[in-house]
Design an enzyme around this catalytic site. Structure first.
Site, mmCIF file in Angstrom:
data_model
loop_
_atom_site.group_PDB
_atom_site.id
_atom_site.type_symbol
_atom_site.label_atom_id
_atom_site.label_comp_id
_atom_site.label_asym_id
_atom_site.label_seq_id
_atom_site.Cartn_x
_atom_site.Cartn_y
_atom_site.Cartn_z
ATOM 1 N N HIS A 1 28.986 -35.831 9.194
ATOM 2 C CA HIS A 1 29.186 -36.882 10.198
ATOM 3 C C HIS A 1 29.930 -36.330 11.423
ATOM 4 O O HIS A 1 29.648 -36.705 12.555
ATOM 5 C CB HIS A 1 29.956 -38.064 9.602
ATOM 6 C CG HIS A 1 29.212 -38.747 8.490
ATOM 7 N ND1 HIS A 1 27.871 -39.058 8.577
ATOM 8 C CD2 HIS A 1 29.600 -39.155 7.253
ATOM 9 C CE1 HIS A 1 27.476 -39.641 7.458
ATOM 10 N NE2 HIS A 1 28.511 -39.712 6.634
ATOM 11 N N ARG B 1 13.602 -41.110 14.899
ATOM 12 C CA ARG B 1 14.373 -41.046 13.654
ATOM 13 C C ARG B 1 14.322 -39.624 13.142
ATOM 14 O O ARG B 1 13.248 -39.037 13.006
ATOM 15 C CB ARG B 1 13.847 -42.006 12.593
ATOM 16 C CG ARG B 1 14.719 -41.955 11.330
ATOM 17 C CD ARG B 1 14.435 -43.030 10.319
ATOM 18 N NE ARG B 1 15.462 -42.986 9.269
ATOM 19 C CZ ARG B 1 15.884 -44.010 8.557
ATOM 20 N NH1 ARG B 1 15.375 -45.196 8.767
ATOM 21 N NH2 ARG B 1 16.809 -43.856 7.625
ATOM 22 N N SER C 1 14.992 -49.317 8.549
ATOM 23 C CA SER C 1 16.329 -49.576 8.007
ATOM 24 C C SER C 1 17.061 -50.693 8.753
ATOM 25 O O SER C 1 18.238 -50.550 9.118
ATOM 26 C CB SER C 1 17.169 -48.292 8.021
ATOM 27 O OG SER C 1 16.532 -47.282 7.287
ATOM 28 N N LEU D 1 23.747 -43.610 32.923
ATOM 29 C CA LEU D 1 23.207 -43.928 31.588
ATOM 30 C C LEU D 1 24.026 -45.016 30.899
ATOM 31 O O LEU D 1 25.256 -44.968 30.896
ATOM 32 C CB LEU D 1 23.253 -42.656 30.721
ATOM 33 C CG LEU D 1 22.870 -42.857 29.248
ATOM 34 C CD1 LEU D 1 21.361 -42.947 29.089
ATOM 35 C CD2 LEU D 1 23.412 -41.732 28.374
ATOM 36 N N ASP E 1 19.761 -39.725 11.403
ATOM 37 C CA ASP E 1 19.804 -39.638 9.934
ATOM 38 C C ASP E 1 19.865 -38.179 9.483
ATOM 39 O O ASP E 1 19.320 -37.294 10.153
ATOM 40 C CB ASP E 1 18.539 -40.323 9.379
ATOM 41 C CG ASP E 1 18.678 -40.662 7.912
ATOM 42 O OD1 ASP E 1 19.777 -40.476 7.347
ATOM 43 O OD2 ASP E 1 17.674 -41.097 7.321
HETATM 44 C C1 FPP Z 1 22.985 -41.208 8.504
HETATM 45 O O1 FPP Z 1 23.090 -40.007 7.811
HETATM 46 C C2 FPP Z 1 24.043 -41.283 9.465
HETATM 47 C C3 FPP Z 1 25.008 -42.229 9.493
HETATM 48 C C4 FPP Z 1 25.108 -43.326 8.517
HETATM 49 C C5 FPP Z 1 26.066 -42.180 10.487
HETATM 50 C C6 FPP Z 1 25.641 -41.743 11.835
HETATM 51 C C7 FPP Z 1 26.814 -41.385 12.601
HETATM 52 C C8 FPP Z 1 26.903 -40.303 13.405
HETATM 53 C C9 FPP Z 1 25.786 -39.398 13.681
HETATM 54 C C10 FPP Z 1 28.129 -40.037 14.141
HETATM 55 C C11 FPP Z 1 28.440 -41.226 14.965
HETATM 56 C C12 FPP Z 1 29.165 -40.885 16.115
HETATM 57 C C13 FPP Z 1 29.790 -41.771 16.875
HETATM 58 C C14 FPP Z 1 30.218 -41.328 18.183
HETATM 59 C C15 FPP Z 1 30.127 -43.131 16.475
HETATM 60 P P1 FPP Z 1 23.321 -40.055 6.253
HETATM 61 O O2 FPP Z 1 24.777 -39.958 5.992
HETATM 62 O O3 FPP Z 1 22.656 -41.266 5.668
HETATM 63 O O4 FPP Z 1 22.591 -38.755 5.820
HETATM 64 P P2 FPP Z 1 21.803 -38.512 4.465
HETATM 65 O O5 FPP Z 1 20.644 -39.479 4.444
HETATM 66 O O6 FPP Z 1 21.379 -37.097 4.563
HETATM 67 O O7 FPP Z 1 22.790 -38.764 3.342
#
Ligand code: FPP
Length: 252
Positions: free
Chosen positions: A49, A200, A208, A143, A32
């Site tokens: 992201h 987290r 969540s 893994l 997150d």
């Molecule tokens: C939450 O941060 C994150 C997500 C919803 C997406 C997580 C995805 C990645 C870390 C990349 C995934 C990679 C692969 C290889 C599939 P947020 O956007 O909710 O952050 P915020 O709470 O600060 O807005």
């Protein structure tokens, strides 16, 4: 077996050693804080992201180094469809981009890829990329990298209940025979051990809708660090804290 672990403050003392015999078998991570990380830097959310994706690759390497058997990463939740269309599209392109960039490295590291979640409703290009990666890595026995994609725990449990009722109707087993072990077989995580440690990032302290059944006895560890800033040092902090926890599973 003990190995020296990453320690940025080397000058402060001798390198400490890390006990490799007491690491969690299965770690689940809620990654997150990508959006906030991007905002702090004056960048669009998708830049967060993208940075988060690169940290996934680093995290996998650290998990391999510390002998973790299974790493389950929450990459896209059933609730993430509520985000702006452009962001959803970007998030669903990330698996393909990640695999395109990092699959050779994952192969070298003997990593096997699996997916949990409602795969059918994903765009075709996402499904194709993950199918390819699953097939390509299926004989690797290092893994297990398990991506939760279009995953929601309540949906998972609801679908399990429907399938169970169908199977009871079809007399595959009786209601009396249904127990926790049998129910677990109907979840996406069938065959996996429950996570030992949940991490987290970003300071939020909630689940969540992630692995509600599977996290019943898991140790939780939260950090304020935003996911794109997560690194080996912070990972090791979580592992060391885990080694100090006393897990009693309801016993004494
Ligand atoms: C939450 O941060 C994150 C997500 C919803 C997406 C997580 C995805 C990645 C870390 C990349 C995934 C990679 C692969 C290889 C599939 P947020 O956007 O909710 O952050 P915020 O709470 O600060 O807005």
């Amino acid at each position: 077996m003990k190995i020296p672990f990453f320690n940025q403050k080397k000058e402060e003392g001798p390198q400490e050693e890390f006990d490799l015999t007491n690491v969690p078998n299965h770690i689940a991570i809620i990654m997150d804080g990508n959006g906030r990380w991007a905002k702090k830097k004056g960048l669009p959310r998708i830049a967060g992201h993208k940075a988060g994706m690169d940290v996934v690759k680093d995290t996998v390497e650290v998990a391999v180094k510390y002998n973790i058997q299974t790493l389950t990463l929450f990459a896209f939740s059933t609730e993430n469809w509520k985000r702006p269309k452009q962001e959803v599209e970007y998030l669903l392109k990330l698996p393909k981009e990640f695999l395109h960039t990092y699959l050779p490295g994952l192969m070298k590291n003997n990593v096997r890829i699996e997916i949990i979640g409602d795969i059918e409703s994903l765009p075709v290009h996402t499904k194709e990329a993950i199918q390819y990666a699953k097939e390509k890595t299926k004989d690797n026995d290092g893994l297990l990298l398990n991506f939760a994609l279009n995953y929601g725990s309540r949906h998972e449990i609801l679908e399990a209940i429907k399938l169970i009722m169908e199977d009871i109707d079809n007399q595959k087993f009786t209601l009396e025979q249904l127990d926790e072990k049998l129910l677990s077989k109907y979840l996406y995580t069938n065959g996996l051990s429950d996570p030992d440690l949940l991490i987290r990032t970003s300071g939020e302290q909630r689940l969540s809708n992630f692995l509600l059944w599977q996290l019943a006895y898991t140790e939780f560890w939260f950090t304020d660090v935003l996911w794109p800033d997560f690194n080996e040092e912070i990972f090791v902090e979580a592992l060391l804290e885990y080694q100090n926890r006393s897990r009693r599973f309801g016993g004494i």
